[in-house]
Scaffold this active site. Structure first.
Site, short mmCIF file in Angstrom:
data_model
loop_
_atom_site.label_atom_id
_atom_site.label_comp_id
_atom_site.label_asym_id
_atom_site.label_seq_id
_atom_site.Cartn_x
_atom_site.Cartn_y
_atom_site.Cartn_z
N ALA A 1 -6.13 9.62 9.00
CA ALA A 1 -4.73 9.70 8.43
C ALA A 1 -3.75 9.66 9.74
O ALA A 1 -2.79 9.00 9.42
CB ALA A 1 -4.42 10.96 7.62
N GLN A 2 -3.97 10.37 10.72
CA GLN A 2 -2.93 10.49 11.69
C GLN A 2 -2.73 9.00 12.31
O GLN A 2 -1.58 8.62 12.65
CB GLN A 2 -3.28 11.16 13.13
CG GLN A 2 -2.82 12.88 12.67
CD GLN A 2 -1.33 12.86 12.54
OE1 GLN A 2 -0.65 12.15 13.10
NE2 GLN A 2 -0.82 13.62 11.77
N GLY B 1 -0.30 5.06 5.77
CA GLY B 1 0.66 4.04 6.83
C GLY B 1 1.79 3.61 5.81
O GLY B 1 3.05 3.47 6.28
N GLU C 1 -18.57 17.53 4.16
CA GLU C 1 -17.66 18.27 3.62
C GLU C 1 -18.31 18.24 1.91
O GLU C 1 -18.40 19.15 1.23
CB GLU C 1 -16.52 17.94 3.65
CG GLU C 1 -15.76 18.15 4.75
CD GLU C 1 -14.16 17.64 5.06
OE1 GLU C 1 -13.59 18.11 5.75
OE2 GLU C 1 -14.12 16.33 4.69
N GLY D 1 -0.45 4.50 0.77
CA GLY D 1 -1.29 5.60 1.49
C GLY D 1 -0.44 5.94 2.54
O GLY D 1 0.74 5.88 2.73
N GLY E 1 0.79 -1.19 -0.04
CA GLY E 1 0.01 -0.08 -0.02
C GLY E 1 0.81 1.11 -0.09
O GLY E 1 1.79 1.24 0.53
#
Length: 449
Positions: free
Chosen positions: A327-328, A18, A178, A16, A14
């Site tokens: 994300a964090q 991570g 959003e 992304g 992956g």
């Protein structure tokens, strides 16, 4: 002459948050060689997908090529392929590419395959209500949203026009809020005056969710502020209603008392629920590990696969301490895995527990209005919006992407323009054909990477 020691091979699945941050954290570790395997050729900044879907940003600004991002990291290489299996005994990952099946050996494995959209057992909804988890999703949503306005210009039937100009966003979490806010701004602020028959300002935007309030999980004061701003934008809040059916022409919703309503709507966006990548189920079957209801792998406290200390599962695919899929969490767990691998290579003790440091959460509702909770700070409005801009600029990869994103934001938020409104009907039609035939292109499936 002493024999040359073989490098410690790390495979990262992956590209992304991570996977990328784990790879970067291993850049200066002597004796480590990293292979990144991903079904796409880019690193996706997923929190800004809704801005690609509504014409604010281009795909390249939130999805730089992984090879470009890692070009200076000499101990890393990138392979295009979808990981479909892991041979835990042989320590090999099995990945598919257009050239066939490939097996890649590892000493340590970091699985950062992420998560996809969950339709809660109604996968047929995807044909008419795409999610927002990939670039393909964003481009399809853009084509559907902009295409609805174009088709409304062609019809002289008021009923058809109303159906085309009714937009339903399913899910009242940050992504749904959003997305709904930007569709409303597109309809009520950007497009009026550009059509002769259709009136974009007449568009309805509905935000539907069975929860009672928008932004569940946020403090009540911030959620209420967001709801008031959504109301000011003209967005209809259908909280307390769940989607029980949908097709090309309508959405059927049901409230807690079992009453049903049918909403005529052509354009729907699904922003509710996530499901771990299928590779999570494969790992669970191979190792005997458990998965949670979303298909995420229950990992040991140090993010390793139970019984396999050489395999780390991080980010959205791991289930640990009820951590959110943000994300964090992916960034920090990826860095933690890299730190454990580096310690192992140096012969130091490993197995330390992953400790997540919550840096807060935020969501935009409209231009100049966001909600944010960062440590003890709880704020809504322009200050939160400025904070949101700054944080997202910091985490965008690459100076050029930060600069062009800032320019596009200026055009969209200070002015009325949307620089990225190009779309084609093929982005909708071709993708649905691929879904129906199952003959998806590399990376288009719900697969690792």
């Amino acid at each position: 002459m002493a024999p040359t020691q073989r490098p410690h091979d790390v495979v990262v699945v992956g590209s992304g948050f991570g996977g990328l941050f784990a790879t970067r954290a291993l850049a200066d570790v002597p004796g480590v060689r990293v292979t990144v395997i991903s079904g796409v050729n880019h690193h996706l900044f997923q929190p800004l997908l809704y801005q690609v879907a509504t014409g604010i940003l281009s795909s390249g600004e939130i999805a730089p090529a992984t090879r470009d991002v890692l070009r200076r990291q000499r101990n890393a290489r990138v392979l295009l392929g979808v990981v479909e299996d892991v041979d835990l005994d042989a320590r090999e990952v099995v990945h598919r590419s257009p050239l066939g099946e490939v097996r890649t050996r590892y000493d340590s494995l970091v699985v950062a395959a992420g998560a996809g959209q969950s339709y809660f057992g109604r996968d047929e909804f995807a044909e008419h209500a795409p999610g927002l988890k990939s670039l393909d999703d964003a481009m399809e949503v853009r084509a559907r949203v902009l295409g609805a306005f174009e088709l409304a210009e062609l019809t002289d039937d008021p009923e058809v026009a109303d159906r085309l100009l009714t937009f339903v966003v399913v899910g009242a979490g940050p992504t749904g809020v959003e997305m709904a806010g930007q569709v409303a701004e597109l309809a009520h602020r950007v497009l009026p005056g550009q059509f002769r028959r259709a009136d974009p300002a007449r568009a309805r935007v509905l935000l539907v969710d069975p929860v009672e309030h928008v932004l569940p999980g946020y403090p009540e004061r911030l959620a209420s502020a967001a709801a008031r701003e959504l109301d000011r934008l003209g967005i209809e809040l259908w909280t307390g209603w769940k989607v029980v059916d949908l097709d090309a022409r309508s959405v059927t919703v049901e409230d807690a008392d079992g009453r049903r309503r049918e909403i005529p709507s052509v354009c729907k966006v699904w922003a509710a629920g996530v499901a771990g990548a299928p590779l999570g189920r494969v790992l669970a079957e191979r190792s005997g590990a458990e998965t949670d209801r979303a298909g995420r792998v229950r990992v040991a406290p140090d993010c390793t696969l139970p019984g396999h200390p050489e395999v780390f599962v991080v980010g959205d695919l791991m289930s640990l301490d009820d951590l959110p899929g943000v994300a964090q969490v992916a960034i920090q767990s990826g860095q933690h895995a890299a730190g454990q691998i580096a310690a192992r290579v140096r012969g130091e003790p490993t197995g330390q527990r992953f400790v997540y440091r919550d840096k807060g959460s935020m969501a935009t509702v409209s231009r100049f209005f966001a909600v944010a909770q960062v440590g003890p700070v709880r704020t809504a409005g322009v200050a939160a919006w400025a904070l949101w801009l700054g944080v997202h600029l910091v985490y965008l990869v690459g100076f050029k992407n930060r600069l062009t994103t800032l320019l596009h934001w200026a055009v969209s938020f200070v002015g009325r323009g949307r620089a990225e409104r190009a779309s084609t009907w093929q982005q909708v039609v071709a993708r649905n054909v691929l879904r129906r035939t199952g003959d998806a292109a590399l990376g288009a499936r719900d697969a690792a990477g």
